[in-house]
Design a protein around this motif. Structure first.
Motif, PDB file in Angstrom:
ATOM      1  N   ALA A   1       0.836  -1.221   0.000  1.00  0.00           N
ATOM      2  CA  ALA A   1       0.000   0.000   0.000  1.00  0.00           C
ATOM      3  C   ALA A   1       0.861   1.257   0.000  1.00  0.00           C
ATOM      4  O   ALA A   1       0.594   2.213  -0.739  1.00  0.00           O
TER       5      ALA A   1
ATOM      6  N   ARG B   1       0.710   4.152  -2.733  1.00  0.00           N
ATOM      7  CA  ARG B   1       0.343   5.515  -2.332  1.00  0.00           C
ATOM      8  C   ARG B   1       1.448   6.498  -2.700  1.00  0.00           C
ATOM      9  O   ARG B   1       1.208   7.567  -3.232  1.00  0.00           O
TER      10      ARG B   1
ATOM     11  N   ASN C   1       0.922   9.619  -5.149  1.00  0.00           N
ATOM     12  CA  ASN C   1       1.128  10.982  -4.628  1.00  0.00           C
ATOM     13  C   ASN C   1       2.171  11.716  -5.459  1.00  0.00           C
ATOM     14  O   ASN C   1       1.961  12.861  -5.884  1.00  0.00           O
TER      15      ASN C   1
ATOM     16  N   ILE D   1       0.886  12.592  -9.053  1.00  0.00           N
ATOM     17  CA  ILE D   1      -0.055  13.726  -9.110  1.00  0.00           C
ATOM     18  C   ILE D   1       0.686  15.034  -8.806  1.00  0.00           C
ATOM     19  O   ILE D   1       0.506  16.044  -9.495  1.00  0.00           O
ATOM     20  N   SER D   2       1.560  14.988  -7.816  1.00  0.00           N
ATOM     21  CA  SER D   2       2.314  16.207  -7.476  1.00  0.00           C
ATOM     22  C   SER D   2       3.177  16.651  -8.654  1.00  0.00           C
ATOM     23  O   SER D   2       3.265  17.843  -8.965  1.00  0.00           O
TER      24      SER D   2
ATOM     25  N   LYS E   1       1.111  18.273 -11.349  1.00  0.00           N
ATOM     26  CA  LYS E   1       0.728  19.641 -10.934  1.00  0.00           C
ATOM     27  C   LYS E   1       1.918  20.570 -11.075  1.00  0.00           C
ATOM     28  O   LYS E   1       1.795  21.695 -11.541  1.00  0.00           O
TER      29      LYS E   1
ATOM     30  N   SER F   1      -9.398  -0.935 -13.172  1.00  0.00           N
ATOM     31  CA  SER F   1      -9.775  -0.875 -11.751  1.00  0.00           C
ATOM     32  C   SER F   1     -10.434  -2.177 -11.302  1.00  0.00           C
ATOM     33  O   SER F   1     -10.559  -2.443 -10.120  1.00  0.00           O
ATOM     34  N   GLY F   2     -10.931  -2.950 -12.284  1.00  0.00           N
ATOM     35  CA  GLY F   2     -11.667  -4.163 -11.913  1.00  0.00           C
ATOM     36  C   GLY F   2     -13.139  -3.883 -11.687  1.00  0.00           C
ATOM     37  O   GLY F   2     -13.913  -4.771 -11.339  1.00  0.00           O
TER      38      GLY F   2
ATOM     39  N   LEU G   1      -6.082  -4.279 -11.597  1.00  0.00           N
ATOM     40  CA  LEU G   1      -5.393  -4.218 -10.291  1.00  0.00           C
ATOM     41  C   LEU G   1      -5.927  -5.329  -9.393  1.00  0.00           C
ATOM     42  O   LEU G   1      -7.117  -5.630  -9.393  1.00  0.00           O
TER      43      LEU G   1
ATOM     44  N   PHE H   1      -5.632  -3.182  -4.690  1.00  0.00           N
ATOM     45  CA  PHE H   1      -6.033  -1.867  -4.173  1.00  0.00           C
ATOM     46  C   PHE H   1      -7.096  -1.177  -5.029  1.00  0.00           C
ATOM     47  O   PHE H   1      -7.122  -1.324  -6.256  1.00  0.00           O
ATOM     48  N   ASP H   2      -7.950  -0.439  -4.348  1.00  0.00           N
ATOM     49  CA  ASP H   2      -9.027   0.347  -4.989  1.00  0.00           C
ATOM     50  C   ASP H   2      -8.553   1.792  -4.970  1.00  0.00           C
ATOM     51  O   ASP H   2      -8.395   2.386  -3.894  1.00  0.00           O
TER      52      ASP H   2
ATOM     53  N   GLU I   1     -10.444   6.863  -4.903  1.00  0.00           N
ATOM     54  CA  GLU I   1     -10.236   8.195  -4.308  1.00  0.00           C
ATOM     55  C   GLU I   1      -9.143   8.948  -5.063  1.00  0.00           C
ATOM     56  O   GLU I   1      -9.230  10.152  -5.294  1.00  0.00           O
ATOM     57  N   TYR I   2      -8.119   8.232  -5.466  1.00  0.00           N
ATOM     58  CA  TYR I   2      -7.053   8.880  -6.251  1.00  0.00           C
ATOM     59  C   TYR I   2      -7.591   9.343  -7.608  1.00  0.00           C
ATOM     60  O   TYR I   2      -7.183  10.385  -8.134  1.00  0.00           O
TER      61      TYR I   2
ATOM     62  N   ILE J   1      -9.045  12.734  -7.204  1.00  0.00           N
ATOM     63  CA  ILE J   1      -8.027  13.791  -7.139  1.00  0.00           C
ATOM     64  C   ILE J   1      -7.498  14.086  -8.540  1.00  0.00           C
ATOM     65  O   ILE J   1      -7.369  15.237  -8.965  1.00  0.00           O
TER      66      ILE J   1
ATOM     67  N   VAL K   1      -7.482  17.531 -10.769  1.00  0.00           N
ATOM     68  CA  VAL K   1      -6.275  18.094 -11.398  1.00  0.00           C
ATOM     69  C   VAL K   1      -6.544  18.314 -12.888  1.00  0.00           C
ATOM     70  O   VAL K   1      -6.211  19.360 -13.455  1.00  0.00           O
TER      71      VAL K   1
END
Lengths: 31, 385
Positions: free
Chosen positions: B57, B61, B65, B68-69, B72, B103-104, B121, B124-125, B128-129, B132, B136
């Motif tokens: 995880a 993550r 992160n 995405i950063s 941006k 995503s499945g 995958l 993991f789901d 939420e990402y 985000i 963006v």
């Protein structure tokens, strides 16, 4: 559909604001 | 032959280098010409799949992160760079689509091949990402529109309103024999061709960066709305432009824009519809404005113009030669009476800052992840297929 052995774990995502804080704090740490 | 799994193996300590080379330092020019649209997005997904397969995880993550950063950041550093914005809007949307496709979740698997379904995958789901990432993408889209508007805005009034491609009504010569009109020689004044060339530059750049066709349609609609609103607002403020001949010129320019849409296979978009107020204003400038039946015709033929706008044009109407009569106040009153039933806004000017809400409809990618190769120019030799 395909049978999944067990449901996926939801990964909590940071908000855009939290993401920005993470970056600024990282920038401060690195020289 | 070696059977690939459609993942990219990377070490935790290589994540920063991966993000640096694949996002922060990537040059669109080097990517777009011969590679598939959204290649960087697909490679990112293959890394996510690897981290997911490790059931780690923290690794997933961290990768999401920093991805995405980095997106941006690269956008923030190129706020005025149209091609860079187009490239990262496209890849952000492709990455979002890939995350959905793999995503499945049933909803996104309808167009998957059996093999693509296997590549979903496992652990993991990331919904939420995805949210985000969608936020963006919306921010990038808004900046993308701002840059295009800044580029095209100065061209709109000169090209759509001031430039005269139709010679004077009296001296209408076939174009081949047009005398070199002075306006082109001394100033490099913009013409209607300048407007079309600017639109074509935007269009080809969006296509080269692999932007989804549906998004290109939304961009076209937004730009056409701006062209219509800026031109019409200028018409309201300039009596000298309110003539029958200018009405004809505007209608001619609108047909150039329609031709452009057809040429780019965008006629199904609702872009043309946003020009309706301007088109009706041009019609109003050309139509007869004397009898009762003229008044009735006008009251019925301009649904996209408000009463205030119709009356403004009638009051601003300025015949360019002595044969034409001015619009009499009594005629204006007649039209006003016919329009009294309307409850449209008292606003004269159109809001040139209005933004149509953007949507990112899902579209599955046909590419088989296991067949994707990494161009050496990406400098990602430390990744293992």
């Amino acid at each position: 559909g395909t049978q999944r052995p067990r449901p996926r774990v939801l990964l909590k995502a940071p908000t855009l604001a939290e993401l920005e804080e993470m970056n600024t704090s990282e920038e401060e740490e690195s020289p | 032959a070696k059977e690939y799994l459609g993942m990219l193996q990377y070490q935790r300590e290589d994540e920063a280098r991966l993000i640096q080379n694949l996002i922060l330092d990537l040059k669109p020019r080097g990517v777009v010409v011969n590679m598939m649209p959204g290649l960087p997005a697909h490679l990112l997904l293959m890394c996510v799949r690897y981290a997911d397969a490790q059931n780690d995880a923290a690794m997933v993550r961290s990768l999401m992160n920093s991805t995405i950063s980095a997106i941006k950041q690269v956008v923030k550093e190129h706020l005025e760079d149209f091609e860079m914005l187009s490239f990262w809007l496209s890849n952000t949307c492709h990455f979002l689509n890939c995350l959905k496709q793999y995503s499945g979740e049933e909803e996104f698997m309808k167009h998957n091949s059996p093999h693509q379904n296997e590549n979903c995958l496992k652990n993991f789901d990331l919904s939420e990402y995805r949210q985000i990432l969608s936020d963006v993408a919306i921010r990038i889209y808004h900046q993308f529109i701002v840059v295009m508007e800044n580029n095209i805005q100065p061209i709109i009034v000169p090209g759509m309103l001031e430039y005269e491609s139709l010679q004077g009504l009296s001296g209408l010569k076939p174009t081949g024999f047009r005398k070199r009109s002075s306006s082109i020689d001394d100033t490099d004044a913009y013409t209607m061709t300048s407007v079309l060339q600017q639109l074509s530059y935007f269009y080809s750049t969006m296509c080269q960066s692999g932007l989804d066709a549906e998004l290109v349609r939304q961009v076209a609609k937004q730009l056409f709305y701006l062209i219509g609103a800026v031109t019409l607002n200028s018409l309201f403020l300039r009596k000298d432009m309110c003539s029958c001949r200018k009405g004809m010129q505007i209608r001619c320019n609108i047909s150039y824009l329609e031709e452009w849409l057809k040429d780019k296979n965008l006629q199904t978009s609702t872009a043309r519809g946003t020009l309706e107020p301007l088109s009706q204003a041009a019609w109003l400038l050309q139509v007869k404005k004397t009898t009762d039946s003229d008044a009735k015709e006008i009251a019925e033929h301009c649904p996209s113009l408000s009463a205030v706008q119709i009356i403004k044009i009638l009051n601003s109407y300025t015949p360019i030669d002595d044969f034409e009569k001015r619009v009499t106040p009594s005629f204006v009153r007649k039209v006003q009476a016919l329009l009294s039933g309307r409850e449209d806004s008292a606003q004269l000017m159109l809001d040139t800052k209005y933004l149509f809400p953007v949507t990112f409809p899902f579209s599955a990618s046909p590419h088989a992840l296991e067949l994707l190769q990494i161009p050496s120019s990406f400098k990602l030799g430390f990744l293992r297929r």
